[in-house]
Design an enzyme around this catalytic site. Sequence first.
Site, PDB file in Angstrom:
ATOM      1  CG  ASP A  41      -3.168 -13.850   5.564  1.00  0.00           C
ATOM      2  OD1 ASP A  41      -3.219 -12.767   6.163  1.00  0.00           O
ATOM      3  OD2 ASP A  41      -2.128 -14.504   5.411  1.00  0.00           O
ATOM      4  CB  VAL A  90      -5.777 -16.954  13.637  1.00  0.00           C
ATOM      5  CG1 VAL A  90      -5.532 -17.486  12.242  1.00  0.00           C
ATOM      6  CG2 VAL A  90      -4.653 -16.010  14.081  1.00  0.00           C
ATOM      7  CE1 TYR A  96       7.516 -15.081  16.284  1.00  0.00           C
ATOM      8  CE2 TYR A  96       9.732 -15.867  16.771  1.00  0.00           C
ATOM      9  CZ  TYR A  96       8.608 -15.863  15.954  1.00  0.00           C
ATOM     10  OH  TYR A  96       8.587 -16.641  14.828  1.00  0.00           O
ATOM     11  CE  LYS A 104       5.901 -18.377  16.231  1.00  0.00           C
ATOM     12  NZ  LYS A 104       4.879 -18.963  15.339  1.00  0.00           N
ATOM     13  CB  VAL A 130      12.326 -18.092   6.605  1.00  0.00           C
ATOM     14  CG1 VAL A 130      11.832 -18.394   5.204  1.00  0.00           C
ATOM     15  CG2 VAL A 130      12.491 -19.369   7.404  1.00  0.00           C
ATOM     16  CB  THR A 189       9.162 -14.290   4.948  1.00  0.00           C
ATOM     17  OG1 THR A 189       9.452 -14.239   6.352  1.00  0.00           O
ATOM     18  CG2 THR A 189       9.273 -15.725   4.452  1.00  0.00           C
TER      19      THR A 189
HETATM   20  N1  NAD Z   1      10.374 -15.826   8.715  1.00  0.00           N
HETATM   21  C1  NAD Z   1      11.064 -16.362   9.679  1.00  0.00           C
HETATM   22  O1  NAD Z   1      12.274 -16.101   9.823  1.00  0.00           O
HETATM   23  C2  NAD Z   1      10.412 -17.350  10.624  1.00  0.00           C
HETATM   24  C3  NAD Z   1      11.254 -18.079  11.466  1.00  0.00           C
HETATM   25  C4  NAD Z   1      10.684 -18.973  12.359  1.00  0.00           C
HETATM   26  C5  NAD Z   1       9.314 -19.135  12.412  1.00  0.00           C
HETATM   27  N2  NAD Z   1       8.512 -18.411  11.587  1.00  0.00           N
HETATM   28  C6  NAD Z   1       7.078 -18.602  11.717  1.00  0.00           C
HETATM   29  O2  NAD Z   1       6.524 -19.008  10.479  1.00  0.00           O
HETATM   30  C7  NAD Z   1       5.188 -18.499  10.341  1.00  0.00           C
HETATM   31  C8  NAD Z   1       5.056 -17.726   9.030  1.00  0.00           C
HETATM   32  O3  NAD Z   1       6.033 -16.695   9.026  1.00  0.00           O
HETATM   33  P1  NAD Z   1       6.388 -15.832   7.733  1.00  0.00           P
HETATM   34  O4  NAD Z   1       7.851 -15.611   7.773  1.00  0.00           O
HETATM   35  O5  NAD Z   1       5.768 -16.380   6.525  1.00  0.00           O
HETATM   36  O6  NAD Z   1       5.691 -14.444   8.164  1.00  0.00           O
HETATM   37  P2  NAD Z   1       4.948 -13.322   7.301  1.00  0.00           P
HETATM   38  O7  NAD Z   1       4.863 -12.145   8.187  1.00  0.00           O
HETATM   39  O8  NAD Z   1       5.596 -13.178   5.975  1.00  0.00           O
HETATM   40  O9  NAD Z   1       3.506 -13.968   7.077  1.00  0.00           O
HETATM   41  C9  NAD Z   1       2.639 -14.169   8.155  1.00  0.00           C
HETATM   42  C10 NAD Z   1       1.224 -14.231   7.621  1.00  0.00           C
HETATM   43  O10 NAD Z   1       0.361 -14.359   8.761  1.00  0.00           O
HETATM   44  C11 NAD Z   1      -0.741 -13.483   8.561  1.00  0.00           C
HETATM   45  N3  NAD Z   1      -1.358 -13.079   9.839  1.00  0.00           N
HETATM   46  C12 NAD Z   1      -0.840 -12.289  10.803  1.00  0.00           C
HETATM   47  N4  NAD Z   1      -1.752 -12.091  11.768  1.00  0.00           N
HETATM   48  C13 NAD Z   1      -2.873 -12.779  11.408  1.00  0.00           C
HETATM   49  C14 NAD Z   1      -4.151 -12.968  12.000  1.00  0.00           C
HETATM   50  N5  NAD Z   1      -4.484 -12.370  13.152  1.00  0.00           N
HETATM   51  N6  NAD Z   1      -5.038 -13.769  11.361  1.00  0.00           N
HETATM   52  C15 NAD Z   1      -4.725 -14.356  10.182  1.00  0.00           C
HETATM   53  N7  NAD Z   1      -3.532 -14.204   9.569  1.00  0.00           N
HETATM   54  C16 NAD Z   1      -2.617 -13.412  10.181  1.00  0.00           C
HETATM   55  C17 NAD Z   1      -0.146 -12.280   7.842  1.00  0.00           C
HETATM   56  O11 NAD Z   1      -1.133 -11.491   7.218  1.00  0.00           O
HETATM   57  C18 NAD Z   1       0.812 -12.950   6.873  1.00  0.00           C
HETATM   58  O12 NAD Z   1       0.186 -13.275   5.657  1.00  0.00           O
HETATM   59  C19 NAD Z   1       4.937 -17.644  11.585  1.00  0.00           C
HETATM   60  O13 NAD Z   1       4.216 -18.389  12.534  1.00  0.00           O
HETATM   61  C20 NAD Z   1       6.333 -17.339  12.089  1.00  0.00           C
HETATM   62  O14 NAD Z   1       6.357 -17.072  13.462  1.00  0.00           O
HETATM   63  C21 NAD Z   1       9.030 -17.528  10.685  1.00  0.00           C
END
Ligand code: NAD
Length: 267
Positions: free
Chosen positions: A37, A64, A160, A164, A195, A197
């Site tokens: 991260d 990343v 976004y 995806k 979710v 988060t």
């Molecule tokens: N939360 C939701 O509702 C939801 C729904 C559908 C899909 N998702 C997908 O699930 C995945 C995780 O989401 P989440 O809800 O845990 O989000 P979050 O924002 O809580 O966590 C995302 C993590 O990615 C890290 N990150 C961001 N940019 C980065 C980079 N350049 N290099 C390395 N790390 C980086 C952040 O520091 C963080 O720890 C994502 O791909 C998101 O698109 C989330």
Amino acid sequence: MNRLDGKVVLITGAARGIGAATARAMAHEGAKVCLCDILDEHGKALADELQADGAEAMYLHLDVTSEEAWSAVVLQATQRFGGVDVLVNNAGIYLGKSFEEASLADWRRLCDVNLTGAVLGIKALLPSLRERAKSSTHGSAIVNLSSVAGLVGAATDPLYSLTKGGITLLTKALAVDFGQRAYRVRVNSVHPGAVDTEMGAQTFVARAKALGTDDLQTARRQSIDAHPIGRLGTAPDIAQAIVYLASDEASFVTGSSLAVDGGFTAR
Ligand SMILES: NC(=O)c1ccc[n+]([C@@H]2O[C@H](COP(=O)([O-])OP(=O)(O)OC[C@H]3O[C@@H](n4cnc5c(N)ncnc54)[C@H](O)[C@@H]3O)[C@@H](O)[C@H]2O)c1
């Protein structure tokens, strides 16, 4: 026998949210976990927590979007664990802007993290995944985090949604390609609904904005109502699906899009 005994997994975006829940679930299932991260404090704390619980875990700083950073991380993971069996491309960002509001810079940033990040990860890890597959019964696995917004259009954040959707089809294309080349690397995507988060909270802000209000409770209620199951997802809900796709239980599953969305896309 645990479901991921002997597997080395590398998870991006592992410091919080779905990535952190996945790291916990995978460590619990016997995996050696490499957490990556840009949130170093949170990432190190989680690695310490997992180690204190008896797991083998290591935190590595990884943006990343950087090819050089990926090379360094692969080297460190290989030196510590001998290779990687499972890559979870989880790091992602949400924009929360309408198509008309989003700037070129916004679009480029979304692409960098959500698309280029996954592409670079697969490029960097593929040699190791292929190598480890040679000595494993059911091969290696890649799990990509897409979204319900990668299956149906998300009007609150079209760009976004576009990134995806790209992940959805990259997953299928590579599943076919790697299968035909007999690489023994399965590739699947997971599609969470909303979710609870940090990112989930950002989606409520975007929804409220689209409703023309700053009442986040109304936006949250509307989001819940869009899920027939009647609640939001939790990070562990999604983590369990990722564990399944990473494990040998899914040895005949590749190119699939697993919706973990409380029925969001069922209607
Ligand atoms: N939360 C939701 O509702 C939801 C729904 C559908 C899909 N998702 C997908 O699930 C995945 C995780 O989401 P989440 O809800 O845990 O989000 P979050 O924002 O809580 O966590 C995302 C993590 O990615 C890290 N990150 C961001 N940019 C980065 C980079 N350049 N290099 C390395 N790390 C980086 C952040 O520091 C963080 O720890 C994502 O791909 C998101 O698109 C989330």
